[in-house]
Motif scaffolding. Structure first.
Motif, short mmCIF file in Angstrom:
data_model
loop_
_atom_site.label_atom_id
_atom_site.label_comp_id
_atom_site.label_asym_id
_atom_site.label_seq_id
_atom_site.Cartn_x
_atom_site.Cartn_y
_atom_site.Cartn_z
N PHE A 10 83.65 13.78 44.41
CA PHE A 10 83.45 14.28 45.78
C PHE A 10 84.39 15.44 46.11
N THR A 11 85.56 15.50 45.47
CA THR A 11 86.50 16.57 45.81
C THR A 11 85.97 17.95 45.41
N VAL A 12 85.02 17.97 44.46
CA VAL A 12 84.48 19.26 44.02
C VAL A 12 83.67 19.90 45.15
N PHE A 13 83.14 19.09 46.06
CA PHE A 13 82.37 19.62 47.18
C PHE A 13 83.29 20.16 48.28
N MET A 14 84.55 19.75 48.24
CA MET A 14 85.53 20.25 49.19
C MET A 14 86.13 21.58 48.72
N ASP A 15 86.16 21.75 47.40
CA ASP A 15 86.66 22.99 46.80
C ASP A 15 85.80 23.25 45.58
N TRP A 16 84.66 23.93 45.79
CA TRP A 16 83.60 23.98 44.77
C TRP A 16 84.05 24.65 43.48
N ASP A 17 83.70 23.96 42.38
CA ASP A 17 83.90 24.51 41.04
C ASP A 17 82.78 23.94 40.17
N THR A 18 81.94 24.85 39.65
CA THR A 18 80.75 24.42 38.91
C THR A 18 81.11 23.59 37.70
N SER A 19 82.12 24.02 36.96
CA SER A 19 82.52 23.29 35.76
C SER A 19 82.98 21.88 36.10
N SER A 20 83.75 21.75 37.18
CA SER A 20 84.24 20.43 37.60
C SER A 20 83.10 19.54 38.07
N PHE A 21 82.07 20.15 38.68
CA PHE A 21 80.92 19.38 39.13
C PHE A 21 80.22 18.72 37.94
N PHE A 22 79.94 19.51 36.90
CA PHE A 22 79.27 18.95 35.74
C PHE A 22 80.17 17.96 35.00
N ALA A 23 81.47 18.24 34.99
CA ALA A 23 82.41 17.31 34.35
C ALA A 23 82.39 15.96 35.04
N SER A 24 82.24 15.97 36.37
CA SER A 24 82.27 14.72 37.14
C SER A 24 80.98 13.93 37.02
N TYR A 25 79.85 14.61 36.86
CA TYR A 25 78.58 13.92 36.93
C TYR A 25 77.75 13.96 35.65
N ILE A 45 82.05 12.48 29.53
CA ILE A 45 80.97 11.49 29.57
C ILE A 45 81.54 10.08 29.69
N THR A 46 82.72 9.87 29.13
CA THR A 46 83.30 8.53 29.15
C THR A 46 83.97 8.20 30.47
N ALA A 47 84.26 9.21 31.28
CA ALA A 47 85.10 9.01 32.46
C ALA A 47 84.55 7.96 33.42
N VAL A 48 83.26 8.02 33.72
CA VAL A 48 82.69 7.08 34.69
C VAL A 48 81.61 6.19 34.08
N ALA A 49 81.47 6.23 32.74
CA ALA A 49 80.47 5.38 32.09
C ALA A 49 80.73 3.91 32.37
#
Length: 510
Positions: free
Chosen positions: A459-474, A399-403
């Motif tokens: 954006f890299t998660v869309f190049m190599d999809w990973d659900t956990s990484s998607f939620f971690a990023s956003y 949560i803190t990564a892009v806050a």
């Protein structure tokens, strides 16, 4: 008008002879005892940390030296747009937790609520991160010691430090932060010597920019891969710069804010910017981006590119020195975390977004209930002592990564709105204690790129999809939306009409 000064011919203007006590905080229990140098070092303490000392290693391996350098310079320009915008508002309306108040007063109470709470949450969780990192750094010297010991010890020390009178706190933070500044300057000088041929590698010059190259390819080949590498490290650069905005957090406790805040804004930004860019430049000169040690996942000195340079040069004692500096870096950041989060909590309480008892202060002006609440979140660091707890803790850290990018974007929004309010009321910006340069273009520039980096952070998660990484990023954006929509549905607030904005609310006693 409140400031009857003769306009100066500069775009970066400061009024320096304004009386010291003609602006009150709005949060009357706080004491105006901080000086400009204290503000600068509180911001430096919260900014220079693991992002620069550790994060730049992995970023160099992804992007290459020139991409990494460009990324830091580019994000630095974005941060400049935020800092000057904040400086103009904070010098005029110096209140604790500044930008959460501005969002509520100038734009929408719901925006102030959601902005303030996500920023508060990011710093309280970061406090737990820094305490955990301190324990891991100490394990570099003795792996048998549990990190739980150091989490507990440092939690007590730095929670207690935040109960000190604010002037004492400012002095403590200044001396701790000075260690980091001196270390970085020493590293830059050391790197110059290594590059000139003092170490085991002999003369280096720019040979690593030739081979393995100035730009690294990341995830895909060719020019696109080099661009992906550059864009991927913008988040690392942004995370490293986060904390620069803490100058605004201390506005409500600053002595003679009309003079101190503009000076602190300039010195803080240019100091951090020059130190960061010089450090990244010499890291890229003296370490090839294909060095395997750059991809280490260690959290102590062994993963620092500063140590990698020392090892390549054959200097064996430096890793221990760097580890000691890393320890002071994270502890200083921990100190700033509690301070900043507690002042944001006061601002939220002042605006009616948090319980009113959080505004209570003792005779030294310390907001003790806010400090207690914020410091208690540092105990979340103990989650790392269990395997499942570590997973929970890592998700909280996401949560803190892009806050910070959310906050920066909204500071630009508040400033654009602030300028419209001044225009509507017929007040010239030239009469302000500090005038931000290149406006409104610079604030629009900052808003655009803060939002762009924010929405493309994963954006890299869309190049190599990973659900956990998607939620971690956003997850930060999701939480912000939930806070905004939830508050809007419950309280039915409306965007503040420009004609209804009262700029005198925090400017009494004129």
């Amino acid at each position: 008008m409140a400031d009857e000064k003769t306009p100066q011919p500069s775009n970066d203007q400061v009024v320096t002879d304004k009386p010291a006590h003609d602006v009150e905080t709005g949060q009357t229990g706080l004491n105006r005892a901080l000086q400009g140098r204290h503000l600068q070092f509180i911001a430096i303490g919260g900014t220079i940390g693991t992002g620069l000392f550790l994060g730049t290693g992995g970023a160099l391996s992804k992007a290459g030296p020139v991409s990494l350098l460009i990324a830091f310079v580019f994000v630095g320009v974005v941060v400049y747009s935020v800092m000057t915008a904040l400086g103009e508002m904070a010098a005029f309306m110096p209140v604790a937790g500044a930008f959460a108040v501005y969002a509520s007063r100038f734009v929408d109470p719901t925006l102030g609520f959601s902005m303030g709470w996500i920023y508060w949450f990011s710093w309280t969780i970061t406090y737990a991160l820094e305490l955990t990192a301190a324990g891991l750094i100490i394990q570099y010297w003795n792996e048998s010691l549990s990190i739980g010991i150091w989490i507990g010890v440092f939690w007590l020390i730095f929670t207690a430090a935040n109960f000190l009178p604010i002037r004492w706190f400012g002095e403590l933070e200044m001396w701790f932060s000075s260690i980091k500044v001196v270390t970085i300057i020493g590293f830059i000088i050391f790197s110059m010597c290594i590059n000139a041929g003092v170490g085991d590698q002999g003369y280096i010059g720019f040979k690593y920019w030739v081979y393995p190259g100035a730009f690294a390819e990341y995830m895909v080949n060719g020019a696109m891969g080099k661009f992906v590498g550059f864009w991927a490290v913008l988040i690392t650069a942004g995370f490293s710069f986060q904390g620069s905005e803490l100058v605004g957090i201390g506005a409500g406790e600053t002595e003679n804010p009309s003079k101190a805040i503009p000076s602190a804004i300039r010195w803080t930004f240019w100091g951090i910017f020059c130190l960061f860019v010089a450090t990244v430049f010499f890291i890229g000169l003296n370490v090839p981006f294909d060095n395997r040690d750059l991809q280490s996942t260690s959290t102590n000195a062994s993963a620092s590119p500063l140590v990698i340079i020392a090892n390549l040069a054959g200097v064996q004692v430096l890793p221990h020195i760097i580890n000691a500096v890393l320890l002071t870096a994270v502890l200083t950041a921990a100190n700033s975390d509690v301070y900043s989060s507690s002042r944001i909590l006061i601002a939220l309480a002042e605006e009616g977004h948090a319980p009113s008892f959080l505004k209570a202060t003792n005779r030294h002006g310390t907001p003790y209930w806010s400090v207690v609440v914020c410091a208690s979140f540092g105990l979340l660091g103990f989650l790392n002592l269990s395997k499942n707890g570590e997973t929970v803790f890592n998700w909280l850290l996401n949560i803190t990564a892009v806050a910070g990018f959310i906050t920066w974007a909204l500071i630009n929004v508040c400033h654009l709105r602030f300028m419209k309010v001044l225009q509507a009321k017929g007040q010239s910006r030239s009469e302000l204690p500090y005038v931000a340069p290149l406006q409104p273009y610079l604030s629009w520039f900052g808003l655009f790129f803060n939002v762009l980096i924010l929405i493309t952070s994963g954006f890299t998660v869309f190049m190599d999809w990973d659900t956990s990484s998607f939620f971690a990023s956003y997850v930060s954006i999701m939480l912000f939306v939930v806070l905004y929509v939830g508050h809007k549905l419950v309280f039915r607030t409306k965007v503040v009409n420009i004609a209804d904005v009262d700029l005198s609310l925090a400017r009494r006693g004129l």
